[in-house]
Scaffold this motif. Structure first.
Motif, mmCIF file in Angstrom:
data_model
loop_
_atom_site.group_PDB
_atom_site.id
_atom_site.type_symbol
_atom_site.label_atom_id
_atom_site.label_comp_id
_atom_site.label_asym_id
_atom_site.label_seq_id
_atom_site.Cartn_x
_atom_site.Cartn_y
_atom_site.Cartn_z
ATOM 1 N N LEU A 6 36.877 38.975 43.423
ATOM 2 C CA LEU A 6 38.287 39.292 42.572
ATOM 3 C C LEU A 6 37.579 39.671 41.007
ATOM 4 C CD1 LEU A 6 41.219 39.340 42.171
ATOM 5 C CD2 LEU A 6 41.232 36.967 41.682
ATOM 6 N N THR A 7 38.305 40.502 40.366
ATOM 7 C CA THR A 7 38.183 41.003 38.891
ATOM 8 C C THR A 7 39.242 40.321 38.331
ATOM 9 O OG1 THR A 7 37.091 42.945 39.601
ATOM 10 C CG2 THR A 7 37.571 42.506 37.279
ATOM 11 N N VAL A 8 38.778 39.418 37.286
ATOM 12 C CA VAL A 8 39.820 38.579 36.580
ATOM 13 C C VAL A 8 39.112 38.438 35.153
ATOM 14 C CG1 VAL A 8 41.163 36.712 36.203
ATOM 15 C CG2 VAL A 8 40.836 37.440 38.455
ATOM 16 N N GLY A 9 40.041 38.854 34.184
ATOM 17 C CA GLY A 9 39.599 38.484 32.777
ATOM 18 C C GLY A 9 39.577 36.815 32.482
ATOM 19 N N VAL A 24 42.385 43.229 43.696
ATOM 20 C CA VAL A 24 43.072 43.302 42.471
ATOM 21 C C VAL A 24 42.356 43.210 41.426
ATOM 22 C CG1 VAL A 24 44.869 41.577 41.103
ATOM 23 C CG2 VAL A 24 45.035 42.176 43.821
ATOM 24 N N VAL A 25 42.767 43.704 40.082
ATOM 25 C CA VAL A 25 42.269 43.901 38.860
ATOM 26 C C VAL A 25 43.140 42.877 38.028
ATOM 27 C CG1 VAL A 25 40.849 44.831 36.991
ATOM 28 C CG2 VAL A 25 40.629 45.661 39.410
ATOM 29 N N MET A 26 42.760 41.965 37.147
ATOM 30 C CA MET A 26 43.496 41.186 36.212
ATOM 31 C C MET A 26 42.831 41.091 35.140
ATOM 32 S SD MET A 26 45.185 37.757 37.694
ATOM 33 C CE MET A 26 46.089 37.716 39.080
ATOM 34 N N GLY A 27 43.720 41.277 34.131
ATOM 35 C CA GLY A 27 43.534 41.234 32.525
ATOM 36 C C GLY A 27 43.161 39.876 32.066
ATOM 37 N N GLU A 28 42.894 39.696 30.859
ATOM 38 C CA GLU A 28 42.958 38.364 30.141
ATOM 39 C C GLU A 28 44.225 37.555 29.880
ATOM 40 O OE1 GLU A 28 40.730 38.887 26.548
ATOM 41 O OE2 GLU A 28 39.000 39.538 27.568
ATOM 42 N N ARG A 32 46.963 46.525 39.652
ATOM 43 C CA ARG A 32 46.078 46.507 38.431
ATOM 44 C C ARG A 32 47.042 45.697 37.386
ATOM 45 N NH1 ARG A 32 46.098 50.689 40.622
ATOM 46 N NH2 ARG A 32 47.460 51.838 39.177
ATOM 47 N N ILE A 33 46.838 44.520 36.842
ATOM 48 C CA ILE A 33 47.546 43.615 36.129
ATOM 49 C C ILE A 33 46.931 43.650 34.744
ATOM 50 C CG2 ILE A 33 48.512 41.490 35.706
ATOM 51 C CD1 ILE A 33 48.414 41.318 38.993
ATOM 52 N N GLU A 44 50.702 49.402 38.936
ATOM 53 C CA GLU A 44 50.171 48.914 37.389
ATOM 54 C C GLU A 44 51.300 48.187 36.732
ATOM 55 O OE1 GLU A 44 47.713 50.625 33.772
ATOM 56 O OE2 GLU A 44 47.771 51.713 35.595
ATOM 57 N N ILE A 45 50.761 47.159 36.079
ATOM 58 C CA ILE A 45 51.630 46.090 35.531
ATOM 59 C C ILE A 45 51.144 46.111 34.140
ATOM 60 C CG2 ILE A 45 52.559 43.531 35.326
ATOM 61 C CD1 ILE A 45 53.226 45.042 37.887
ATOM 62 N N GLY A 46 51.954 46.449 33.046
ATOM 63 C CA GLY A 46 51.408 46.649 31.754
ATOM 64 C C GLY A 46 51.140 45.346 30.924
#
Length: 182
Positions: free
Chosen positions: A75-78, A95-99, A124-125, A142-144
């Motif tokens: 999983l890719t998570v900031g 899933v890709v999640m930001g910080e 993509r979050i 995509e969630i902004g």
């Protein structure tokens, strides 16, 4: 790839504890996220996977089966992920999640099965997304940044930045610049 670059920019200690400050007074959240970041480091290198095979098995068993929290090692998570009451949390490895994101109990985030039997892409979050309890985010959406998703929402369409969404199906309740969207 993104996590590999992140690991090279900070030392191992900083990497393992990058979610610590986001989870004050949350011992379970800190513990699970430490185990998650450690399994991510081990998974990067074949030799480490061989040496720490028992740890990988422990992570899979304890975090996923005992605690009921599915945070796959790929999983890719900031940094700064916050977990509240992580029970029944399921996040697909694509899933890709930001910080600075927040996840609560009974959240499901992943792909959906299409009519032709294939699967869609994963969500993509963005950064600083607050996801309420019992939320389901599925499909290639995509969630902004700076979005709040209310408890029980079912998100199947993209959400613009600075929005609050609620309901099943999710609809924009308001934009954080003050405009009501009901």
């Amino acid at each position: 790839m993104k996590n590999t670059l992140l690991l090279h920019k900070m030392n191992l200690f900083s990497y393992l504890f990058q979610d610590w400050a986001a989870n004050p007074k949350n011992i379970k959240g800190r513990f699970v996220l430490f185990l998650f970041r450690l399994v991510q480091v081990i998974s990067r290198y074949t030799l480490l996977k061989i040496i720490f095979i028992l740890y990988l098995a422990f992570y899979h068993y304890y975090v996923e089966w005992v605690l009921g929290i599915e945070l796959p090692r790929k999983l890719t998570v900031g940094k700064g992920l916050m977990l509240y009451h992580g029970q029944a949390l399921v996040v697909n490895q694509g899933v890709v999640m930001g910080e600075g994101c927040t996840l609560r109990n009974s959240v499901t985030i992943g792909h959906k099965k299409l009519a032709d039997g294939t699967f869609s892409g994963c969500p993509r979050i963005g950064n600083h997304v607050d996801i309420g309890a019992n939320v389901c985010i599925i499909g290639d959406v995509e969630i902004g940044d700076h979005v709040t998703i209310g408890a029980g929402a079912v998100v199947t369409k993209s959400v613009p930045a600075h929005s609050t969404v609620v309901g099943n199906p999710a609809r924009i309740l308001e934009k954080k610049n003050g405009e009501a969207q009901i």
